[in-house]
Design a protein around this motif. Sequence first.
Motif, PDB file in Angstrom:
ATOM      1  N   ARG B 159      45.482  43.190  33.576  1.00  0.00           N
ATOM      2  CA  ARG B 159      45.528  43.826  32.240  1.00  0.00           C
ATOM      3  C   ARG B 159      46.808  44.646  32.099  1.00  0.00           C
ATOM      4  NH1 ARG B 159      39.892  44.549  33.449  1.00  0.00           N
ATOM      5  NH2 ARG B 159      40.241  46.656  34.234  1.00  0.00           N
ATOM      6  N   LEU B 495      34.650  55.526  26.775  1.00  0.00           N
ATOM      7  CA  LEU B 495      35.473  54.503  26.123  1.00  0.00           C
ATOM      8  C   LEU B 495      36.805  55.120  25.728  1.00  0.00           C
ATOM      9  CD1 LEU B 495      32.901  52.755  23.758  1.00  0.00           C
ATOM     10  CD2 LEU B 495      33.443  52.256  26.139  1.00  0.00           C
ATOM     11  N   ASP B 498      41.565  51.253  25.886  1.00  0.00           N
ATOM     12  CA  ASP B 498      41.425  49.926  26.484  1.00  0.00           C
ATOM     13  C   ASP B 498      40.171  49.210  25.991  1.00  0.00           C
ATOM     14  OD1 ASP B 498      39.875  51.731  27.817  1.00  0.00           O
ATOM     15  OD2 ASP B 498      40.253  50.941  29.834  1.00  0.00           O
ATOM     16  N   TRP B 499      39.329  49.925  25.243  1.00  0.00           N
ATOM     17  CA  TRP B 499      38.175  49.288  24.599  1.00  0.00           C
ATOM     18  C   TRP B 499      38.642  48.167  23.657  1.00  0.00           C
ATOM     19  CZ3 TRP B 499      37.094  49.545  19.225  1.00  0.00           C
ATOM     20  CH2 TRP B 499      35.842  49.056  18.839  1.00  0.00           C
ATOM     21  N   TYR B 501      40.806  45.882  24.071  1.00  0.00           N
ATOM     22  CA  TYR B 501      40.858  44.554  24.689  1.00  0.00           C
ATOM     23  C   TYR B 501      39.773  44.330  25.733  1.00  0.00           C
ATOM     24  CZ  TYR B 501      44.040  47.399  27.575  1.00  0.00           C
ATOM     25  OH  TYR B 501      44.619  48.402  28.301  1.00  0.00           O
ATOM     26  N   ARG B 502      38.995  45.384  26.031  1.00  0.00           N
ATOM     27  CA  ARG B 502      37.927  45.184  27.017  1.00  0.00           C
ATOM     28  C   ARG B 502      36.540  45.254  26.387  1.00  0.00           C
ATOM     29  NH1 ARG B 502      38.580  48.847  32.117  1.00  0.00           N
ATOM     30  NH2 ARG B 502      37.236  47.227  32.981  1.00  0.00           N
ATOM     31  N   GLY B 503      36.442  45.802  25.195  1.00  0.00           N
ATOM     32  CA  GLY B 503      35.144  46.013  24.577  1.00  0.00           C
ATOM     33  C   GLY B 503      34.860  45.035  23.448  1.00  0.00           C
ATOM     34  N   ARG B 504      34.247  45.528  22.389  1.00  0.00           N
ATOM     35  CA  ARG B 504      33.783  44.668  21.296  1.00  0.00           C
ATOM     36  C   ARG B 504      34.890  43.830  20.648  1.00  0.00           C
ATOM     37  NH1 ARG B 504      28.911  44.966  18.956  1.00  0.00           N
ATOM     38  NH2 ARG B 504      28.517  46.967  19.923  1.00  0.00           N
ATOM     39  N   GLY B 506      37.416  42.600  21.951  1.00  0.00           N
ATOM     40  CA  GLY B 506      37.669  41.504  22.873  1.00  0.00           C
ATOM     41  C   GLY B 506      36.625  40.422  22.719  1.00  0.00           C
ATOM     42  N   ARG B 507      35.377  40.860  22.470  1.00  0.00           N
ATOM     43  CA  ARG B 507      34.303  39.876  22.282  1.00  0.00           C
ATOM     44  C   ARG B 507      34.451  39.124  20.958  1.00  0.00           C
ATOM     45  NH1 ARG B 507      28.879  43.006  23.855  1.00  0.00           N
ATOM     46  NH2 ARG B 507      30.191  44.790  24.255  1.00  0.00           N
ATOM     47  N   ARG B 510      36.626  36.278  21.294  1.00  0.00           N
ATOM     48  CA  ARG B 510      36.147  35.220  22.182  1.00  0.00           C
ATOM     49  C   ARG B 510      36.081  33.831  21.511  1.00  0.00           C
ATOM     50  NH1 ARG B 510      30.335  35.522  25.254  1.00  0.00           N
ATOM     51  NH2 ARG B 510      30.368  33.450  26.133  1.00  0.00           N
TER      52      ARG B 510
END
Lengths: 78, 583
Positions: B159, B495, B498-499, B501-504, B506-507, B510
């Motif tokens: 990352r 949080l 970085d949320w 790209y790592r959290g919602r 990012g989802r 998807r």
Amino acid sequence: MKGILVLLAGFALLGVGLEALGLAAGEEHHGGFWNFIPLWDFAFGFVGAAILGLVARGLLKPLLARSEDWYDAAEGDR
Amino acid sequence: MNPLDWLAIPPLAHPGLWLALGALVTAIATATGVLGRRAASAPGILFAALAVFAASRAPSGSVDFRVARFDLVWYHADDLSVLFALVFSIVTLLGLLYGAHRLGPGETVAALLYAASAVATVLAGDWITFFVFWEAMAITSVALIWQGGLPESRRAGMRYLLVHAAGGAALFVGIALHASASGGVLDLGRLAATGPPFWFLLVGVGLNAAIPPLHGWLTDAYPEASTTGAVFCSALTTKTAVYALLRVFPGAEILVSLGVAMALYGVVFAVIENDFRRLLGYHIISQVGFMVAGVGIGTELALNGAAAHAYSHILYKALLFMGAGALIEATGRRRLTDLGGVFRSMPVAAILYLVGALSISGAPLFNGFISKSMTLSAAGEAHFYFAELFLSLAAVGTFLSVGLKLPWFAFFGKDRGIAVRPLPVNLLAAMAITAGLCLLYGVRPDLLYRMLPFAASYDPFTAGHLASNVQLLVGAAVLFALGFRRLAPTPTRNLDADWIYRGRPGRIARPLVTGARALGPVAQAVRSGALTAANRAIVRLAAPGALATGAVRRDPFSFRTPIGRTVLLAAMVVGWLLLASRL
């Protein structure tokens, strides 16, 4: 705990003494009007720490705190 | 001529050369079996000492060489660049000594190359050389983070790499736009804080300075590095960015607001952090905020304050990360909620940590005091009254979490009966030397002030300055003594940026990634089919029968290039064309 309080009282007295010394020596001051209030920095240190604690614990933490493996779980979904 | 005098002549005067040579010697000596794993850091320590010596005698001036149409200045030494090169070399030496008992060849080489890149970046005299070593620093620092050895180290490093690739791209575009606008001038000097070049350069440099919201990589990756790797990380990347800001954007007023925001952002998040190395990471952001604000204020005193604070910060932050590493090595734990009452088992490391804590808090007679008070005074003298007020608030927060909360809940507080392993001598020696430097500069500020880039005079030991700092710290300590239970850490993860790209979010991305992956083979088949048909048609026209004899490959386009290399090559070609067409 008593020792710590005595130590703090000693440093508080030192702070007061140094401020008096600076005033007596006629040292030049810069900054906002608050810097000219006697013992301003002591009050600011106390209140500032309280404000930071309140903002962090009272406002941010309820919004942002998750379980320790929250990111792992979120990334595991992918 | 004294043999050591050769170290004052470029290229031998370049400390980065000695650090890079240290990496080379380490790699060769360990690969050939001349040196065992346990002695892997020995050549590095020797070469880092040479780097310190070279930096302390580095002569002023520039040395360049010509590549294509460019005069690349690989050695540009003045007071500012030498100050940073010297402290980078010192911290490299201390870091290698600190980790000597556990450093393997890979981590030693990565650390030395990372430090060499950082030194070469601050001694670069033109944007191209600067950019090359800036990117080298990103790559070598990732290699160092990966040496953490855990799965999370690898993920966090990846990352980190992607975020820094984006920052590097922004920097590159900014350099190209600047070169275009200035008619090809690539000298690394003061720039106007307006227009697209400024914004791209600010994003590129600001990402490495960890200006929120571009800071998520720092608190994500640094806690995942090894105990030694974190010492190097804490010292180099963000301070190289501070150097760049000092060099390029002194007096850009937007930096005052950004710096104040950084200073407060870091301390607020640190108050609620449980992982103590992440807590220290938040305080890198906060302390760099003081430097960024100093750059923005732009007076000689403020710029001296920013440079001095970078120097002090590198030393005391390295000491704090060494203390955190000592806690991890002694207990195997990295969260405050898992610690408590270990002071009696590791008093030396705890006291040395407290030296770092008092330094970062700006306690008189410690090195943070002589640099932080300079920035605060500069803000007051330049009439940035609210900046001074909020930076003072950040100083209070720093003492609250690094000087009170962390040591209380880790070393003191409730005794959990934790088994503590003894710490190696080299680790404690490195901490003691670093603590000694924090104290030395704290009581002899002239040793640092005479290395600063401007001649602005400043006396930190006036009764007013001393009174102000003592009272601030006592006020915060009284509050902590009354309400420390309310500041007790909890086993949670907060949080942060970085949320994104790592959290919602990012989802949400998807389906796009999945869709692209699904389309990939289809697009590949179409492309391959079309190219094969075209190839056959050309060959039939040009050399009938060649296909049948096998003289021509059936599909000359079937070679594959990894996507990362393709992107890198494309970026290099586009960048080169852009520069070449404009210069």
